[in-house]
Every structure is written in C-alpha cells, then in structure tokens.
Enzyme design. Structure first.
Site, PDB file in Angstrom:
ATOM      1  N   LYS A  22       0.834  -1.211   0.000  1.00 35.52           N
ATOM      2  CA  LYS A  22       0.000   0.000   0.000  1.00 35.52           C
ATOM      3  C   LYS A  22       0.870   1.263   0.000  1.00 35.52           C
ATOM      4  CE  LYS A  22      -1.724   1.639   4.044  1.00 35.52           C
ATOM      5  NZ  LYS A  22      -1.438   3.054   4.356  1.00 35.52           N
ATOM      6  N   ASN A  23       1.854   1.299   0.899  1.00 36.34           N
ATOM      7  CA  ASN A  23       2.614   2.538   1.071  1.00 36.34           C
ATOM      8  C   ASN A  23       3.654   2.767  -0.021  1.00 36.34           C
ATOM      9  OD1 ASN A  23       1.057   3.168   3.225  1.00 36.34           O
ATOM     10  ND2 ASN A  23       2.564   2.605   4.792  1.00 36.34           N
ATOM     11  N   ARG A  92      -4.872  10.531   4.453  1.00 38.42           N
ATOM     12  CA  ARG A  92      -3.852  11.574   4.590  1.00 38.42           C
ATOM     13  C   ARG A  92      -2.835  11.556   3.462  1.00 38.42           C
ATOM     14  NH1 ARG A  92      -3.327  13.675   9.308  1.00 38.42           N
ATOM     15  NH2 ARG A  92      -1.170  14.166   8.846  1.00 38.42           N
ATOM     16  N   CYS A 116      -5.179  12.503  13.262  1.00 41.58           N
ATOM     17  CA  CYS A 116      -5.830  11.216  13.026  1.00 41.58           C
ATOM     18  C   CYS A 116      -5.680  10.342  14.261  1.00 41.58           C
ATOM     19  CB  CYS A 116      -5.313  10.533  11.776  1.00 41.58           C
ATOM     20  SG  CYS A 116      -3.767   9.699  12.001  1.00 41.58           S
ATOM     21  N   ARG A 121       0.197  14.314  13.382  1.00 40.63           N
ATOM     22  CA  ARG A 121       0.701  14.124  12.026  1.00 40.63           C
ATOM     23  C   ARG A 121       0.662  15.393  11.166  1.00 40.63           C
ATOM     24  NH1 ARG A 121      -1.403   8.643   9.521  1.00 40.63           N
ATOM     25  NH2 ARG A 121       0.560   8.772   8.414  1.00 40.63           N
ATOM     26  N   ASP A 309       4.507   0.560  12.051  1.00 41.41           N
ATOM     27  CA  ASP A 309       3.336  -0.104  11.454  1.00 41.41           C
ATOM     28  C   ASP A 309       3.229  -1.584  11.839  1.00 41.41           C
ATOM     29  OD1 ASP A 309       2.605   2.245  10.264  1.00 41.41           O
ATOM     30  OD2 ASP A 309       3.366   1.735   8.273  1.00 41.41           O
ATOM     31  N   ILE A 331       7.537   6.948  17.178  1.00 40.00           N
ATOM     32  CA  ILE A 331       7.186   7.681  15.944  1.00 40.00           C
ATOM     33  C   ILE A 331       5.895   8.485  16.117  1.00 40.00           C
ATOM     34  CG2 ILE A 331       6.778   7.492  13.442  1.00 40.00           C
ATOM     35  CD1 ILE A 331       9.554   6.494  14.200  1.00 40.00           C
ATOM     36  N   ARG A 403      -8.606  -0.640   4.309  1.00 38.07           N
ATOM     37  CA  ARG A 403      -7.744   0.394   3.741  1.00 38.07           C
ATOM     38  C   ARG A 403      -6.394  -0.195   3.343  1.00 38.07           C
ATOM     39  NH1 ARG A 403      -6.673   5.246   7.284  1.00 38.07           N
ATOM     40  NH2 ARG A 403      -5.308   5.470   5.499  1.00 38.07           N
TER      41      ARG A 403
HETATM   42  N1  EPU Z   1       6.251  14.584  11.010  1.00 43.00           N
HETATM   43  C1  EPU Z   1       6.199  15.927  11.340  1.00 43.00           C
HETATM   44  N2  EPU Z   1       6.002  16.815  10.328  1.00 43.00           N
HETATM   45  C2  EPU Z   1       5.857  16.433   9.028  1.00 43.00           C
HETATM   46  C3  EPU Z   1       5.920  15.072   8.704  1.00 43.00           C
HETATM   47  C4  EPU Z   1       6.129  14.156   9.722  1.00 43.00           C
HETATM   48  O1  EPU Z   1       6.332  16.311  12.491  1.00 43.00           O
HETATM   49  O2  EPU Z   1       5.684  17.296   8.158  1.00 43.00           O
HETATM   50  C5  EPU Z   1       6.473  13.592  12.077  1.00 43.00           C
HETATM   51  C6  EPU Z   1       5.263  12.686  12.268  1.00 43.00           C
HETATM   52  O3  EPU Z   1       4.288  13.259  13.098  1.00 43.00           O
HETATM   53  C7  EPU Z   1       5.911  11.440  12.845  1.00 43.00           C
HETATM   54  C8  EPU Z   1       7.255  11.387  12.121  1.00 43.00           C
HETATM   55  O4  EPU Z   1       7.491  12.708  11.658  1.00 43.00           O
HETATM   56  O5  EPU Z   1       6.144  11.636  14.196  1.00 43.00           O
HETATM   57  C9  EPU Z   1       7.336  10.434  10.943  1.00 43.00           C
HETATM   58  O6  EPU Z   1       6.189  10.564  10.129  1.00 43.00           O
HETATM   59  P1  EPU Z   1       6.215  10.294   8.562  1.00 43.00           P
HETATM   60  O7  EPU Z   1       6.085  11.607   7.850  1.00 43.00           O
HETATM   61  O8  EPU Z   1       7.365   9.441   8.206  1.00 43.00           O
HETATM   62  O9  EPU Z   1       4.851   9.501   8.357  1.00 43.00           O
HETATM   63  P2  EPU Z   1       3.959   9.524   7.067  1.00 43.00           P
HETATM   64  O10 EPU Z   1       4.810   9.735   5.881  1.00 43.00           O
HETATM   65  O11 EPU Z   1       2.794  10.417   7.271  1.00 43.00           O
HETATM   66  C10 EPU Z   1       4.165   6.989   6.503  1.00 43.00           C
HETATM   67  C11 EPU Z   1       3.228   5.841   6.302  1.00 43.00           C
HETATM   68  C12 EPU Z   1       2.613   5.442   7.640  1.00 43.00           C
HETATM   69  C13 EPU Z   1       3.756   5.056   8.584  1.00 43.00           C
HETATM   70  C14 EPU Z   1       4.757   6.205   8.701  1.00 43.00           C
HETATM   71  C15 EPU Z   1       5.963   5.870   9.538  1.00 43.00           C
HETATM   72  C16 EPU Z   1       2.445   6.161   4.046  1.00 43.00           C
HETATM   73  C17 EPU Z   1       1.339   6.510   3.123  1.00 43.00           C
HETATM   74  N3  EPU Z   1       2.189   6.225   5.352  1.00 43.00           N
HETATM   75  O12 EPU Z   1       3.387   8.050   7.045  1.00 43.00           O
HETATM   76  O13 EPU Z   1       1.790   4.311   7.410  1.00 43.00           O
HETATM   77  O14 EPU Z   1       3.252   4.735   9.852  1.00 43.00           O
HETATM   78  O15 EPU Z   1       5.203   6.599   7.393  1.00 43.00           O
HETATM   79  O16 EPU Z   1       6.634   4.779   8.998  1.00 43.00           O
HETATM   80  O17 EPU Z   1       3.521   5.798   3.593  1.00 43.00           O
HETATM   81  C18 EPU Z   1      -0.002   2.810   7.810  1.00 43.00           C
HETATM   82  O18 EPU Z   1       0.274   2.260   6.736  1.00 43.00           O
HETATM   83  O19 EPU Z   1      -0.800   2.314   8.638  1.00 43.00           O
HETATM   84  C19 EPU Z   1       0.644   4.077   8.143  1.00 43.00           C
HETATM   85  C20 EPU Z   1       0.167   4.891   9.090  1.00 43.00           C
END
Ligand code: EPU
Length: 424
Positions: A22-23, A92, A116, A121, A309, A331, A403
């Site tokens: 998915k990701n 998101r 969320c 996030r 995850d 995280i 999802r």
């Molecule tokens: N963060 C910030 N600011 C930002 C972006 C991130 O503070 O602008 C913080 C987040 O709050 C978190 C950390 O940085 O504490 C890492 O977040 P990241 O941005 O890496 O998460 P994401 O890109 O929103 C993806 C996956 C998630 C997975 C996380 C961590 C996708 C579509 N989603 O989310 O997947 O948990 O990386 O590995 O790739 C899931 O599949 O269930 C899922 C939630």
C-alpha cells in the site's frame, strides 16, 4: 457497516501470498502525475486507499484502467490542481499529490489533513521543503495554497525527523526542478527506493538510493514508464506474527524478507523459527516445539529500525509470551489505541506515555470479546489476538482493515482460520 467475526483457537498452517505494498502504491500512483503518457504499474493492491488515490487523480483530470493487478494511468489529461477536503479527510496520503502538482502546474491547493487516530501528524516538513524549492505556501480556510512562478528551483532540504511521505513529495517535486536538490536526513524505507526506481525509469536523475542523503539533478520533462510495486512488508510481517501467535507453522510467500530486518530479529528472540528465502518466509511458532513465546522488548524507529506499522501486531504476540515486554513507540504519540481493546480480551498491559509494559499471559489464553478497530494497524493486532483467543471475537469498524489489507478474510481462511464478515 460490516464487522469481522473470528472463532479463535485454530493454528494457522499452509501458505499465504503477499500483495503489493500500500505505502509504495500510493506514491507511485501519485508519481504518474509527473508525466504525460500511459504509465503501467504492476502488482498494485486493490485496497480502499488505492481506490481513493485513483479517485483523486480522476478529479485532477487523469484517466486510468485496471487489468488484474496492473494499473494503466494516463498522465496526459492533468488540468486541475485542487485536492478537496472530502478526499483528503479519508486518506492523509492524498498530500502526495502536492509535489507532482507543483512540479507540473506550478500550483496546488490541497486540503490540510487533520489529526488522526495515531497522532497529530502535521505536514510542516513537506511545506518547509517546498519553500526551499522556491514555493510560496499559504494556509487558508483549511487548505494549503502553494504556488511558484516558473519552474521549481533546486535547493537543500533538511528533515528534523526522516519523514516517509515528506521525502517522497520532495523527490517528486525536485525531479522536475531547475538545478540540483539535496535532501538531508531523508527517510530510507524500501517504499522510497521503489519510488526512486520509478522516477529513474521516467528519466529522473537521483543519487543516494537507500541512504539518508538524496541528490536530485532536475530535468525538464519526464516520460511514462513501467514499474512494479514491491511486496507489502507490513502485510508480510502481520501474517508472520499471526502464524506465530496461533502456535502455527506456515509459509509467507511473495514477500521480500530483506525488508524486514528488525521484525525477523525480534521474532527470532521471541523463539519463533524463521527461515528466510529470497521471496518467502517459513514461520514456525515455538508452541509447535512444545515451548512458549519469549517476551522481547521493541522500540519503533525509522527504517531499518523496527517499524511503527508493526508495533500493534507485535504487542498482540507479546500478550501471549512468558515474561514482560517493554514496547516503546517513538514515531507517533497516540499509537496505543489497541491497548484498551486487547485488555478487553484479557491482556495485561500498562501504559506510561509512549511506553507499554506487556505482561505475557504465559499459561492462560486471551478470550474472545467484542472489540472496536480504531486504525489500520490497531485493527490487525485485534485480528491476531482474535485468532489466538479462545472463543468468538467480533471486530467492528473493519473499514479500517480494508484500507490496507487485500482480501484478509480470504487469506486467513486459506491459512485455516475460521473468520467471516457480518453486517453489524
Ligand atoms: N512529522 C512531522 N512533520 C511532518 C511530517 C512528519 O512532524 O511534516 C512527524 C510525524 O508526526 C511522525 C514522524 O514525523 O512523528 C514520521 O512521520 P512520517 O512523515 O514518516 O509519516 P507519514 O509519511 O505520514 C508513513 C506511512 C505510515 C507510517 C509512517 C511511519 C504512508 C502513506 N504512510 O506516514 O503508514 O506509519 O510513514 O513509517 O507511507 C499505515 O500504513 O498504517 C501508516 C500509518
């Protein structure tokens, strides 16, 4: 609404085939916005989230068709630059269209995703990164209004924390920028390598794959290409944990064990026999050998650390272990929503901030109960607990599961589980 019903207590045996990730699918689908022509994506899972991002692409003017697990997406018709609240609020990862829209149209208006179930996030790293490429970002009426006159300009982007979708967004934008962009403290998840391979096949020039520093030398145009989505490491890990938790012995096929270094180490420490092939994992629970699952501590970290995850699923396994396991979630600040539900099934867990202490039940079992799914991975931990428990578990709100897990009922049934969907 539908619920999932599990009659627990059956050992999982046989084999299960893993779907595309998915990701990885979400950013690769978003990347088709970057070039005209028909892009071919193979091994795309058919999930609620992949359908949502395709609806979003349609709303931007693209057309697509699906044949089996292949998607044909035509990037030619791109003409709109707005992603509405209705779509972004359901997923998101919709923010992944920001980078490509800015690169191709010079503007993007995307609804701000709210908080969320797992944490606030924010997307501030994405926006600061775009600003380094010359973009002006305004926040108005719940929307990010981003724009630039002319082409994006290469720049240096530093992430305080390696953000997965942040890195992906910047990679896509910088591929079409004028000049060179450097992303420092970039995320290194395998899904990012998958995106880099796709962008490279489209004509992008990117160095530093799998490292924390990515160098992108912008090009004027990209072209459509054929790519393949990598296997879903989180789905593979979920089934591997489920097999171990039920005292079973089975093979997880079509996965990439090299993408699960931390989980496999923890499984080994828990006494689970893991035989990793090039694209399969043979899992044997210690219970098959008359032994108990051992308690193991876990701290979630960016890749190659232990994935957040797979935190909830491993906690479900630890509720059955001998001894105390300390699980530290670094995280996301609110990713213990499954704890209260696992407690309803008899689990002994205490939470202190971002740390959960799980006292394994050792000689007794979890019992079935009515529980509620709160997010995708929390839901899968309840499924694992339900499979291992004595009696019937009813999990409501299973749209969360849909999802991210393709045909979970079919796959679990194939492993010998007694599981079905019912109307609530
Ligand atoms: N963060 C910030 N600011 C930002 C972006 C991130 O503070 O602008 C913080 C987040 O709050 C978190 C950390 O940085 O504490 C890492 O977040 P990241 O941005 O890496 O998460 P994401 O890109 O929103 C993806 C996956 C998630 C997975 C996380 C961590 C996708 C579509 N989603 O989310 O997947 O948990 O990386 O590995 O790739 C899931 O599949 O269930 C899922 C939630």
């Amino acid at each position: 609404m539908e619920k999932l019903v599990i009659e627990g207590g059956r050992k999982l045996t046989g084999e299960v085939k893993i779907s595309g990730a998915k990701n990885a699918a979400l950013p690769l689908i978003a990347a088709t916005l970057l070039a005209e022509g028909v892009h071919v994506l193979n091994n795309v899972p058919d999930l609620r989230d992949t359908r949502t991002i395709l609806r979003l692409l349609e709303s931007l003017g693209l057309t697509w068709k699906r044949e089996g697990d292949a998607l044909y997406i035509d990037g030619t018709g791109l003409r709109y630059s707005e992603a509405s609240y209705d779509l972004v609020k359901t997923m998101r990862a919709s923010v992944l269209v920001l980078g490509p829209l800015l690169a191709r149209l010079g503007k993007a208006k995307v609804s701000m995703p709210g908080g969320c179930a797992i944490g606030a996030r924010p997307i501030n790293f994405h926006l600061t990164g775009f600003e380094q490429l010359g973009v002006t970002c305004d926040l108005e009426h719940g929307y990010v209004d981003a724009r630039i006159e002319g082409r994006l300009q290469g720049g240096t982007v530093y992430f305080d924390i390696p953000s997965v979708t942040g890195t992906e967004n910047l990679l896509m934008a910088a591929s079409l920028a004028e000049g060179t962009t450097v992303i420092k403290n970039a995320a290194r998840e395998p899904e990012i390598g998958n995106l880099i391979d796709m962008l490279t096949a489209m004509g992008a020039r990117i160095e530093g794959r799998d490292t924390a520093q990515l160098v992108i030398r912008g090009v004027k145009t990209l072209h459509a290409a054929t790519s393949r989505i990598i296997p879903d490491r989180i789905e593979a890990g979920t089934y591997a944990i489920a097999i171990a938790a039920t005292g079973g012995e089975a093979v997880v096929k079509g996965c990439d064990p090299a993408h699960l270094p931390a989980l496999l180490g923890k499984m080994h420490s828990a006494g689970v026999a893991v035989d990793a092939g090039t694209d399969s994992l043979s899992i044997q629970s210690p219970v098959c050998r008359g032994e108990r699952i051992a308690a193991v501590d876990v701290t979630t970290m960016p890749y190659p650390g232990y994935p957040t995850d797979l935190q909830a699923q491993f906690m479900a396994l630890m509720t059955l272990a001998t001894g105390v396991s300390v699980i530290h979630e670094t995280i996301f600040e609110n990713r213990f929503m499954h704890v209260a539900e696992l407690q309803r099934m008899g689990a002994d867990i205490k939470i202190d901030g971002r740390i959960a202490m799980v006292k394994g039940l050792a000689e007794t079992d979890l019992f079935g109960a009515q529980v509620m799914a709160t997010d995708l991975r929390a839901s899968s931990s309840l499924v694992i607990a339900g499979l291992a428990a004595v009696g019937r578990t009813d999990i409501s709100r299973i749209y969360h599961l849909e999802r991210g897990y393709e045909d979970m009922v079919g796959k679990l049934t194939g492993l010998g589980a007694n599981v079905w969907k019912e109307d609530e």
